[in-house]
Design an enzyme around this catalytic site. Structure first.
Site, PDB file in Angstrom:
ATOM      1  N   HIS A  15      -0.254  -3.456   5.325  1.00  0.00           N
ATOM      2  CA  HIS A  15      -0.557  -2.059   5.034  1.00  0.00           C
ATOM      3  C   HIS A  15      -1.305  -1.403   6.182  1.00  0.00           C
ATOM      4  O   HIS A  15      -2.501  -1.658   6.378  1.00  0.00           O
ATOM      5  CB  HIS A  15      -1.374  -1.967   3.747  1.00  0.00           C
ATOM      6  CG  HIS A  15      -1.746  -0.566   3.362  1.00  0.00           C
ATOM      7  ND1 HIS A  15      -0.855   0.470   3.381  1.00  0.00           N
ATOM      8  CD2 HIS A  15      -2.922  -0.028   2.938  1.00  0.00           C
ATOM      9  CE1 HIS A  15      -1.448   1.577   2.989  1.00  0.00           C
ATOM     10  NE2 HIS A  15      -2.713   1.303   2.723  1.00  0.00           N
TER      11      HIS A  15
ATOM     12  N   GLU B 250       3.890   1.730   2.374  1.00  0.00           N
ATOM     13  CA  GLU B 250       5.024   0.812   2.244  1.00  0.00           C
ATOM     14  C   GLU B 250       5.890   1.134   1.017  1.00  0.00           C
ATOM     15  O   GLU B 250       6.890   0.469   0.781  1.00  0.00           O
ATOM     16  CB  GLU B 250       4.546  -0.646   2.124  1.00  0.00           C
ATOM     17  CG  GLU B 250       3.871  -1.185   3.363  1.00  0.00           C
ATOM     18  CD  GLU B 250       2.457  -0.682   3.506  1.00  0.00           C
ATOM     19  OE1 GLU B 250       2.171   0.014   4.510  1.00  0.00           O
ATOM     20  OE2 GLU B 250       1.636  -0.942   2.616  1.00  0.00           O
TER      21      GLU B 250
ATOM     22  N   GLY C 154      -8.388 -22.537  14.912  1.00  0.00           N
ATOM     23  CA  GLY C 154      -9.751 -22.518  14.437  1.00  0.00           C
ATOM     24  C   GLY C 154     -10.161 -21.373  13.538  1.00  0.00           C
ATOM     25  O   GLY C 154     -11.282 -21.381  13.039  1.00  0.00           O
TER      26      GLY C 154
ATOM     27  N   GLU D 131      -4.661  -9.582   2.868  1.00  0.00           N
ATOM     28  CA  GLU D 131      -3.585  -9.611   3.859  1.00  0.00           C
ATOM     29  C   GLU D 131      -3.522 -10.913   4.653  1.00  0.00           C
ATOM     30  O   GLU D 131      -2.429 -11.375   5.000  1.00  0.00           O
ATOM     31  CB  GLU D 131      -3.723  -8.416   4.813  1.00  0.00           C
ATOM     32  CG  GLU D 131      -3.358  -7.086   4.193  1.00  0.00           C
ATOM     33  CD  GLU D 131      -4.489  -6.409   3.433  1.00  0.00           C
ATOM     34  OE1 GLU D 131      -4.324  -5.245   3.036  1.00  0.00           O
ATOM     35  OE2 GLU D 131      -5.544  -7.060   3.238  1.00  0.00           O
TER      36      GLU D 131
ATOM     37  N   GLY E 108       0.838  -1.186   0.000  1.00  0.00           N
ATOM     38  CA  GLY E 108       0.000   0.000   0.000  1.00  0.00           C
ATOM     39  C   GLY E 108       0.875   1.238   0.000  1.00  0.00           C
ATOM     40  O   GLY E 108       2.110   1.163  -0.033  1.00  0.00           O
ATOM     41  N   SER E 109       0.258   2.394   0.084  1.00  0.00           N
ATOM     42  CA  SER E 109       0.991   3.650  -0.048  1.00  0.00           C
ATOM     43  C   SER E 109       2.014   3.858   1.062  1.00  0.00           C
ATOM     44  O   SER E 109       3.071   4.452   0.829  1.00  0.00           O
ATOM     45  CB  SER E 109       0.007   4.813  -0.076  1.00  0.00           C
ATOM     46  OG  SER E 109      -0.811   4.815   1.088  1.00  0.00           O
TER      47      SER E 109
END
Length: 537
Positions: free
Chosen positions: A72, A30, A400, A49, A27-28
């Site tokens: 992100h 990163e 789980g 993600e 994303g922006s």
């Protein structure tokens, strides 16, 4: 000589530790981290993600090293938290790096900014930090790697403001940390003395045995004692060869049923297992009167909440080796071998039962293949009919949160490029179906065997157990998984009748390690039992 940037220092540390495969969804916040991406690094993209975290977890389990995940900001971390929960409970070492808005904007509550980022993933990480200064980022990441790898292993979280990556920082050299430790000699002496005098011992093997690569030591101890061996309830791994004559089966996640299984034994030794994981409250005691419990595990937290018995805080390999040395050969009678289920009938023109599928899978599955499972409705039938014999040979979620199996299989296949077989249910698959795209993009050698029973059958079974004959929201019939798989770049086929299944499995399981992923969509009918009522009763 110029001072390196934070990005350059982090890249060097990752390269020095062999962490050159990065899993993420960019994303922006990163983008600065991704500038000048090194040619010797691989970025494995997950289209959601939680898929990135699941793939990283499979890779970490395959390499036995911490894997790096890039998420992100707040929204991406939120999407990933179900998978982070699994990684924490299953002791998977991950270094999770989350983007954060620029330090100059944080006070202004900016778009995409994370409020109190170090609190967001807790309590399902071993530690969480946002470094106070940009120049501290490399050292904090190095510390995170060491914490993730220290027993009990698990995920560690670091939030990095986006403008930190271009700031100056010093290189951080990797350090050796030898983290294995063993119990006090007096504690092992006392346990050995009790095992010498007991009449009917049993071992309960938990995921810690596989996590610490202590299967050989557990098997040697069981053979020295001639002890019955059980796998702990809902274990995410197998830590004992299931074809061994001492192996007795899988403990249920119900206190009364579990207590009844262990009632014949006067001493039970749990190895690397939560004592015990339950799914349904039934008011039963943890153990029957007359059964004495000892618990060996590397996690002092597990030891602290143990409701009964004696805990010994230790890593397993040195403790089991020493314990076996202290024990004399015994002449006690071993337990009778575990019964095997009768073969499932295969009738021409008939529907496919899970039991038939697993019988055919067992006869075709090479012993060295890793089996990943996320088919809760059919787990008992799979365990009964497809025994796992090797360390690291079985992976599932012990916690789980669904959506673990598909991406976990991708990461595990990328770890050593050997074909992985993933048995997954239709309900589980829809939580992380995007993993098929990543598998195809990276030619991951995974064969997916998808069991389609048209809904959340495990939830239906749980409903019937508590008196709900019909549970709303459990019908998901009508999804064409083969078509969906092919649309994501993963070749697929279908099998709907018993006569089609042998040839379909031969095709799916016969692919080489360089052939990439394949999905076999299998329509199944009938019940393979439930998570609470195994076939052996």
């Amino acid at each position: 000589m110029t001072t390196p940037t934070v990005r350059e220092a982090v890249v060097r540390f990752l390269r020095d530790t062999g962490t050159t495969t990065v899993f993420g969804n960019p994303g922006s916040t990163e983008l600065r981290m991704l500038r000048d991406w090194p040619a010797d690094f691989t970025y494995v993209l997950g289209l959601q993600e939680s898929v990135a975290v699941g793939m990283a977890a499979g890779y970490a389990l395959g390499t036995r090293r911490a894997a790096l995940v890039s998420l992100h900001s707040a929204g991406g971390v939120g999407h990933a938290l179900g998978a982070v929960f699994n990684a924490y409970r299953d002791r998977v070492p991950l270094v999770i790096v989350a983007g954060q808005q620029a330090r100059s904007l944080i006070q202004l509550r900016p778009f995409l900014g994370a409020d109190e980022p170090a609190l967001f993933p807790r309590p399902y990480v071993k530690s969480a930090r946002q470094p106070e200064r940009a120049e501290d980022v490399p050292a904090v990441l190095a510390e995170a790697y060491r914490v993730a790898m220290a027993p009990p292993r698990g995920p560690v979280f670091v939030s990095v403001p986006e403008d930190d990556w271009d700031r100056p920082a010093e290189h951080v050299a990797p350090r050796a940390v030898h983290s294995g430790f063993t119990a006090a000699p007096a504690a092992l002496d006392a346990l050995a003395a009790r095992l010498e005098t007991c009449a009917r011992p049993a071992l309960v093997v938990g995921p810690g045995v596989d996590d610490e690569d202590a299967l050989d030591q557990a098997r040697t101890l069981a053979e020295r004692l001639r002890a019955a061996v059980w796998i702990s309830p809902l274990s995410g791994r197998s830590g004992f060869p299931e074809s061994h004559p001492l192996f007795q089966g899988f403990l249920p996640p119900l206190a009364r049923a579990l207590s009844a299984r262990l009632a014949p034994y006067d001493v039970v030794v749990a190895l690397g297992a939560p004592v015990f994981t339950y799914h349904v409250a039934d008011g039963g005691p943890p153990l029957a009167p007359g059964t004495e419990l000892f618990h060996l595990d590397c996690d002092p937290g597990q030891a602290a909440w143990l409701p009964t018995g004696t805990s010994i805080v230790t890593t397993l390999r040195p403790a089991l080796t020493r314990l076996t040395e202290l024990l004399k050969e015994t002449d006690r009678e071993p337990p009778p071998p575990r019964p095997t289920p009768p073969p499932a009938p295969a009738l021409a023109g008939q529907d496919i039962t899970p039991e038939l599928l697993f019988d055919l899978l067992r006869s075709r599955l090479p012993r060295d293949r890793v089996l990943v499972e996320e088919a809760p409705s059919h787990r008992d039938a799979l365990h009964a009919r497809v025994p796992v014999a090797s360390s690291g040979g079985f992976l599932t979620t012990g916690s789980g949160a669904l959506g673990w199996g598909l991406p976990l299989a991708v990461g595990r296949a990328l770890a050593d490029r050997r074909r992985v077989v993933c048995v997954v249910g239709d309900g589980s698959a829809m939580y992380s179906v995007q993993a098929l795209w990543s598998a195809a993009r990276h030619t991951a050698p995974v064969t997916y065997v998808l069991l389609d029973n048209g809904g959340y059958a495990a939830v239906r079974a749980r409903g019937r157990r508590i008196g709900l004959p019909a549970v709303p929201g459990t019908d998901i019939a009508g999804i064409d998984f083969a078509a969906l798989s092919e649309s994501l770049g993963c070749p697929a086929a279908r099998a709907e009748q018993a006569a089609e299944l042998p040839a379909a499995l031969d095709r799916a399981l016969g692919l080489g390690d360089d052939a990439g992923p394949f999905l076999l969509h299998v329509a199944v009918t009938g019940s393979a039992g439930t998570l609470y009522e195994p076939w052996a009763g």
